[in-house]
Enzyme design. Structure first.
Site: not given
Length: 387
Positions: A174, A367, A337
């Protein structure tokens, strides 16, 4: 991006479990007396926490850097004490005999500047909540805007202080993927391998606008007071609403609904009182509220801005920046995601070209598959690091 938050609040609900930790670790502190930001501002003293797992070899050639997600910290694996309820967030893939094998590699993980959990006893970070040595008061919004490049440059100083001149790999998820890619672009001769998990090459218009929704509740809280609240009451309502938004957007609807199997649209309270809430809303806000006291609202705003500003190379030319990458690269986006959708990673992968490998993580977390389903790619990671 708020992985550790989800581990604590959702894991039991969804009947998932992390493996028991084999590592015992301790937090260490790294200090820079002066630091110049990408924007040319000076911070007189920077402190960040860091952890290490495994042993640095004599040649100092086996170091792997882990770069963390939006509301994460350097606690990537292991436990501080045997009584800790949970190990670090990537304990499933970092440790002896695991994908990132600490019998082979010396694994380093550091807190970022403006870390979200400014008041967590296990986090060391410099940011708006820190004391400005010139005034003796918290910086507040006088703290300079910082970028992903600044996070990387602090990490570079830490790595070099250990005598490490080249990293075997940089691996991040991320917001951590932004850092890992920025490492490969900015310091191509220092990075042999780059792994981007649930990542991207640049924040597009959709993401920039979406991230602003994370900042808005904080700015709209009257107690925020334009960032000057350290001598009074913190804007915890705004912070809670921000964390709740982050939570929902990082989860796929399938897992969110599975976490609330008894949800009903028609309940007496909600039917008869506009102020009544649904149990699912209480659950979401309750999970967010549980994290408020360890976090700082201004730090969230600074992390939002760093993420909004991100484009690898920080020069508004993604193709030219990615052409500088010498590292073998691996992109592992999550198929479901909805926050950093796979096409974002695919674009960066395609621009790097033949030296890049791409695989998707298949799961129902969205995610959060970058955390909960990462062990699915354990062999891919292990083989990539061994190449």
């Amino acid at each position: 991006m708020n992985f550790r938050f989800y581990v604590c609040t959702f894991l039991l609900v969804c009947s998932c479990a992390l493996s028991a930790a084999d590592l015992m670790v301790e937090k260490q502190k790294f200090t820079l007396d002066n630091f110049t930001t990408f924007n040319g501002k000076t911070i007189k003293q920077v402190n960040v926490g860091w952890e290490a797992y495994g042993t640095l070899n004599e040649e100092k050639s086996n170091a792997i850097l882990i770069t963390h997600y939006f509301t994460g910290n350097s606690h990537a694996a292991g436990k501080y004490t045997k009584q800790d309820a949970m190990p670090g967030y990537w304990d499933s893939i970092i440790g002896p005999g695991k994908a990132i094998d600490t019998d082979k590699y010396y694994v380093i993980s550091s807190d970022t500047l403006v870390n979200a959990s400014a008041f967590d006893k296990n986090v060391i970070t410099t940011g708006p909540a820190s004391i400005n040595p010139d005034t003796g008061k918290p910086y507040g919004l006088s703290f300079p805007v910082v970028t992903i490049r600044d996070f990387v440059n602090v990490q570079k100083a830490l790595v070099e202080s250990l005598g490490i001149k080249k990293l075997h790999a940089v691996v991040g998820a991320s917001m951590g993927s932004m850092q890992s890619l920025e490492w490969a672009v900015t310091y191509p001769d220092m990075v042999e391998r780059m792994v981007s998990v649930i990542g991207l090459g640049q924040s597009d218009a959709w993401l920039v606008a979406g991230l602003e929704k994370w900042a808005a509740p904080i700015k709209q809280d009257p107690l925020w007071n334009n960032g000057d609240y350290y001598q009074g009451t913190a804007p915890n309502t705004g912070l809670m609403l921000s964390l709740a938004t982050i939570t929902q957007e990082a989860m796929h609807p399938a897992i969110f609904n599975a976490s609330n199997p008894k949800h009903q649209n028609i309940i007496d309270g909600a039917l008869n009182d506009i102020n009544a809430t649904f149990p699912v809303v209480d659950w979401l806000y309750g999970a967010a509220k549980a994290r408020v006291n360890s976090m700082d609202a201004n730090h969230i705003l600074y992390l939002v801005r760093a993420s909004q500003l991100f484009i690898a190379g920080h020069n508004n030319d993604l193709a030219a920046s990615l052409a500088k990458v010498k590292a073998k690269s691996l992109f592992l986006p999550a198929t479901n995601d909805l926050l950093l959708y796979p096409e974002m990673a695919k674009k960066a992968h395609d621009l790097i070209g033949e030296n890049s490998h791409y695989e998707e993580i298949n799961g129902m977390w969205g995610h959060l598959d970058g955390l909960f389903t990462i062990s699915q790619k354990a062999k891919v990671l292990s083989d990539f690091l061994a190449e």
